[in-house]
Design an enzyme around this catalytic site. Structure first.
Site, PDB file in Angstrom:
ATOM      1  N   ASP A  33       0.846  -1.191   0.000  1.00  0.00           N
ATOM      2  CA  ASP A  33       0.000   0.000   0.000  1.00  0.00           C
ATOM      3  C   ASP A  33       0.887   1.250   0.000  1.00  0.00           C
ATOM      4  OD1 ASP A  33      -3.209   0.533   0.913  1.00  0.00           O
ATOM      5  OD2 ASP A  33      -1.811   2.215   1.136  1.00  0.00           O
ATOM      6  N   GLU A 102     -12.423   3.104  -1.345  1.00  0.00           N
ATOM      7  CA  GLU A 102     -12.041   4.237  -2.194  1.00  0.00           C
ATOM      8  C   GLU A 102     -11.702   3.807  -3.618  1.00  0.00           C
ATOM      9  OE1 GLU A 102      -8.924   6.239  -0.109  1.00  0.00           O
ATOM     10  OE2 GLU A 102     -10.304   6.975   1.428  1.00  0.00           O
ATOM     11  N   HIS A 107     -10.089  -5.429  -3.321  1.00  0.00           N
ATOM     12  CA  HIS A 107      -8.762  -5.630  -2.740  1.00  0.00           C
ATOM     13  C   HIS A 107      -8.893  -5.995  -1.274  1.00  0.00           C
ATOM     14  CE1 HIS A 107      -9.872  -1.357  -2.564  1.00  0.00           C
ATOM     15  NE2 HIS A 107      -9.251  -1.295  -1.398  1.00  0.00           N
ATOM     16  N   HIS A 109      -6.809  -5.765   2.236  1.00  0.00           N
ATOM     17  CA  HIS A 109      -5.675  -5.174   2.946  1.00  0.00           C
ATOM     18  C   HIS A 109      -5.133  -6.230   3.896  1.00  0.00           C
ATOM     19  CE1 HIS A 109      -6.777  -0.816   2.189  1.00  0.00           C
ATOM     20  NE2 HIS A 109      -7.968  -1.367   1.984  1.00  0.00           N
TER      21      HIS A 109
HETATM   22  P1  AMP Z   1      -9.829   1.311   0.186  1.00  0.00           P
HETATM   23  O1  AMP Z   1     -10.147   2.516   1.018  1.00  0.00           O
HETATM   24  O2  AMP Z   1     -10.147   0.019   0.878  1.00  0.00           O
HETATM   25  O3  AMP Z   1     -10.409   1.410  -1.201  1.00  0.00           O
HETATM   26  O4  AMP Z   1      -8.250   1.297   0.060  1.00  0.00           O
HETATM   27  C1  AMP Z   1      -7.544   1.806  -1.029  1.00  0.00           C
HETATM   28  C2  AMP Z   1      -6.094   1.723  -0.672  1.00  0.00           C
HETATM   29  O5  AMP Z   1      -5.325   1.866  -1.846  1.00  0.00           O
HETATM   30  C3  AMP Z   1      -5.612   2.817   0.305  1.00  0.00           C
HETATM   31  O6  AMP Z   1      -5.069   2.185   1.467  1.00  0.00           O
HETATM   32  C4  AMP Z   1      -4.558   3.572  -0.501  1.00  0.00           C
HETATM   33  O7  AMP Z   1      -3.467   3.993   0.295  1.00  0.00           O
HETATM   34  C5  AMP Z   1      -4.137   2.530  -1.533  1.00  0.00           C
HETATM   35  N1  AMP Z   1      -3.589   3.054  -2.768  1.00  0.00           N
HETATM   36  C6  AMP Z   1      -4.095   4.042  -3.556  1.00  0.00           C
HETATM   37  N2  AMP Z   1      -3.327   4.225  -4.646  1.00  0.00           N
HETATM   38  C7  AMP Z   1      -2.313   3.318  -4.557  1.00  0.00           C
HETATM   39  C8  AMP Z   1      -1.189   3.013  -5.379  1.00  0.00           C
HETATM   40  N3  AMP Z   1      -0.948   3.665  -6.522  1.00  0.00           N
HETATM   41  N4  AMP Z   1      -0.358   2.030  -4.974  1.00  0.00           N
HETATM   42  C9  AMP Z   1      -0.584   1.366  -3.815  1.00  0.00           C
HETATM   43  N5  AMP Z   1      -1.631   1.603  -3.006  1.00  0.00           N
HETATM   44  C10 AMP Z   1      -2.478   2.579  -3.365  1.00  0.00           C
END
Ligand code: AMP
Length: 121
Positions: A33, A102, A107, A109
């Site tokens: 992340d 978001e 995905h 985590h």
């Molecule tokens: P969510 O809120 O569950 O959709 O989590 C989206 C996650 O994607 C967040 O923890 C962000 O920090 C991560 N994220 C966004 N853009 C990138 C990227 N380019 N590479 C790695 N992680 C990312």
């Protein structure tokens, strides 16, 4: 919600945006992340175009389902945080609006490398 091909994880899957790759096979891609919330914060995403866990559960093949969950285990082992080595981690998927999702590509985590505490309470 229909799948948006322009979401950031779709771009990572297509190689249009770089990532710090941890693992890849026919079913999943895993990378760190960009904004880690714990010592280890990895993401595991299916290669198929699924918006969230509900979408995946409704549409994915049995092979894709097995592939995703096996992928999570493989990544946890690779990172040295699996229960098999006495550690452990938290795996969560945020789902849609109320779930705080978001990026609209499913995905998980993986949080670990330290005790991650209670989720609630
Ligand atoms: P969510 O809120 O569950 O959709 O989590 C989206 C996650 O994607 C967040 O923890 C962000 O920090 C991560 N994220 C966004 N853009 C990138 C990227 N380019 N590479 C790695 N992680 C990312």
């Amino acid at each position: 919600m229909s799948y948006d091909d322009q979401n950031i994880f779709a771009k990572i899957l297509r190689g249009e945006i770089p990532c710090k790759k941890i693992y890849e096979d026919n079913f999943v891609l895993s990378f760190y992340d960009i904004n880690p919330q714990k010592k280890i914060h990895a993401l595991v995403i299916p290669k198929g175009k699924y918006v969230d866990l509900d979408d995946f559960t409704l549409k994915a093949s049995p092979e894709e389902m097995v592939g995703l969950f096996k992928g999570i285990n493989i990544v946890a082992k690779k990172l040295g945080i699996s229960s098999e080595v006495g550690k452990g981690y938290r795996a969560i998927a945020n789902i849609s609006d109320h779930g705080g999702q978001e990026v609209p590509h499913l995905h998980f985590h993986l949080f670990g490398g330290e005790s991650v505490g209670k989720l609630v309470g």
